[in-house]
Design an enzyme around this catalytic site. Structure first.
Site, mmCIF file in Angstrom:
data_model
loop_
_atom_site.group_PDB
_atom_site.id
_atom_site.type_symbol
_atom_site.label_atom_id
_atom_site.label_comp_id
_atom_site.label_asym_id
_atom_site.label_seq_id
_atom_site.Cartn_x
_atom_site.Cartn_y
_atom_site.Cartn_z
ATOM 1 N N CYS A 68 0.838 -1.199 0.000
ATOM 2 C CA CYS A 68 0.000 0.000 0.000
ATOM 3 C C CYS A 68 0.872 1.248 0.000
ATOM 4 O O CYS A 68 1.828 1.357 0.771
ATOM 5 C CB CYS A 68 -0.913 0.000 1.211
ATOM 6 S SG CYS A 68 -2.218 -1.235 1.128
ATOM 7 N N ALA A 93 -3.165 -3.471 -2.485
ATOM 8 C CA ALA A 93 -4.549 -3.779 -2.133
ATOM 9 C C ALA A 93 -5.475 -2.720 -2.713
ATOM 10 O O ALA A 93 -5.373 -1.537 -2.386
ATOM 11 C CB ALA A 93 -4.688 -3.845 -0.612
ATOM 12 N N TYR A 142 -7.747 -8.737 7.137
ATOM 13 C CA TYR A 142 -8.769 -8.010 6.402
ATOM 14 C C TYR A 142 -10.020 -8.883 6.254
ATOM 15 O O TYR A 142 -10.084 -9.983 6.798
ATOM 16 C CB TYR A 142 -8.198 -7.513 5.077
ATOM 17 C CG TYR A 142 -7.043 -6.546 5.298
ATOM 18 C CD1 TYR A 142 -7.216 -5.422 6.109
ATOM 19 C CD2 TYR A 142 -5.778 -6.776 4.762
ATOM 20 C CE1 TYR A 142 -6.161 -4.548 6.364
ATOM 21 C CE2 TYR A 142 -4.726 -5.898 5.009
ATOM 22 C CZ TYR A 142 -4.918 -4.793 5.812
ATOM 23 O OH TYR A 142 -3.882 -3.939 6.070
#
Length: 353
Positions: A24, A56, A180
């Site tokens: 990220c 992501a 997640y």
């Protein structure tokens, strides 16, 4: 078989077995890629990686880790990504998009701003989860998704896969790791549901299997689907572990998954992770051996000889690198030289070969 052997996944052949792990960048605006992503990812493609995995990318707005994450829930987000894809592919690397939903770990600030929750009044939103259990003590309880909302999540993954096709990606990775949303459903520590998505192993893995099937149905048949998992929650009891990871991986291959990207942790902030060089490679090796599926190894792989050993010893089929690629975008070229292999030098850099 060694680090610079080609790797074929369905119709896609990678020029070597070095992948840039999804990282990220917290640099998007309205989910859209920009010049930062072009330079960041393009540099690593020019540096010789076989596969460049984009960070992501949220399948819906509330699935972002932060308001500055990439997204692919809107058609307007396709072309900014496609611009980066075209450049990366022109350098000889294949592209893969990681499709993600942060679940209860959503709506947080970038790490350099502390990483704490962002309230709705400050541009954040209420996160969602399998159960109304916050990630950290003191966080607001997330909204527990009902059955209808879960169907919408599955369709959001499928729609993002269609857009990824339009953007020109050659592979997609479904993010079911690092605490997640999909990982939250897998682990009993975060999934306390009593319906068809909670309780038994079959039920806890249901959402992952539904997402994989929906993405596979939308994704071009000749191109590969990858799934990233956390092999263990790193807790003493009651969590997701490597034995369950083997069983999950064994069931993913018949659904059309070509490779399982094996990481670990991220579900609970109290996990004690014995991090060290190659500390997760053993999980990839066990899953590869027992589930009979190709795997990727990731985690503190920093030296050419170490990366080569992972492949030569059969621990994994692909080596994914993150922080070392931030330190040295040209790691593959350096590794090729160290290992006596031909590196994929850009013609513009041949004078430095």
């Amino acid at each position: 078989m060694h680090l610079f052997s080609p790797l074929t996944l369905r119709s896609l052949t990678l020029r070597n077995r070095i992948a840039v792990s999804p990282m990220c960048q917290y640099s998007a605006v309205d989910g859209r890629a920009n010049d930062w992503h072009l330079v960041h990812l393009g540099a690593r493609a020019a540096g010789g990686a076989g596969l460049v995995m984009f960070e992501a990318t949220a399948v819906e707005a509330r699935g972002r880790i932060s308001p500055a994450d990439l997204g692919l829930w809107d058609d307007a987000q396709v072309e900014p990504l496609a611009r980066v894809v075209r450049f990366v592919e022109a350098q000889g690397a294949a592209t893969c998009l990681q499709l993600a939903h942060a679940g209860r770990k959503a709506s947080t600030a970038p790490p350099w701003e502390g990483g704490g929750p962002v309230a709705p009044s400050a541009g954040g939103w209420l996160p969602v989860a399998p159960s109304a259990l916050p990630f950290r003590d003191g966080d607001a309880a997330p909204h527990a998704l009902d059955a209808g909302e879960l169907r919408a999540v599955v369709q959001a993954f499928a729609a993002a896969a269609r857009r990824a096709t339009a953007a020109g990606f050659r592979a997609v990775e479904i993010h079911a790791a690092h605490g997640y949303l999909l990982h939250q459903f897998l682990s009993p520590l975060s999934n306390r549901r009593t319906d068809a998505y909670g309780g038994s192993f079959e039920n806890r893995t249901r959402l992952v299997r539904e997402v994989v099937s929906a993405v596979r149905a939308e994704w071009p048949e000749p191109l590969p689907v990858i799934v990233r998992i956390s092999a263990t929650d790193w807790v003493e009891e009651g969590g997701w572990d490597v034995a369950q990871s083997v069983e999950l991986a064994r069931g993913l291959a018949p659904l059309g998954v070509e490779l399982v990207d094996v990481s670990s942790g991220g579900l609970v902030p109290t996990a004690k992770v014995p991090a060290g060089p190659g500390y997760q490679s053993g999980f990839a090796e066990r899953i590869r051996r027992e589930a009979h599926v190709a795997t990727g190894a990731v985690g503190m792989i920093v030296a050419p000889e170490q990366a080569d050993h992972v492949i030569r010893s059969g621990q994994a089929d692909l080596v994914l690198m993150a922080r070392e690629m931030l330190r040295d975008p040209h790691f593959p070229l350096r590794a090729a030289r160290a290992l006596g292999q031909d590196g994929p030098w850009p013609k513009q850099y041949l004078r430095a070969r």
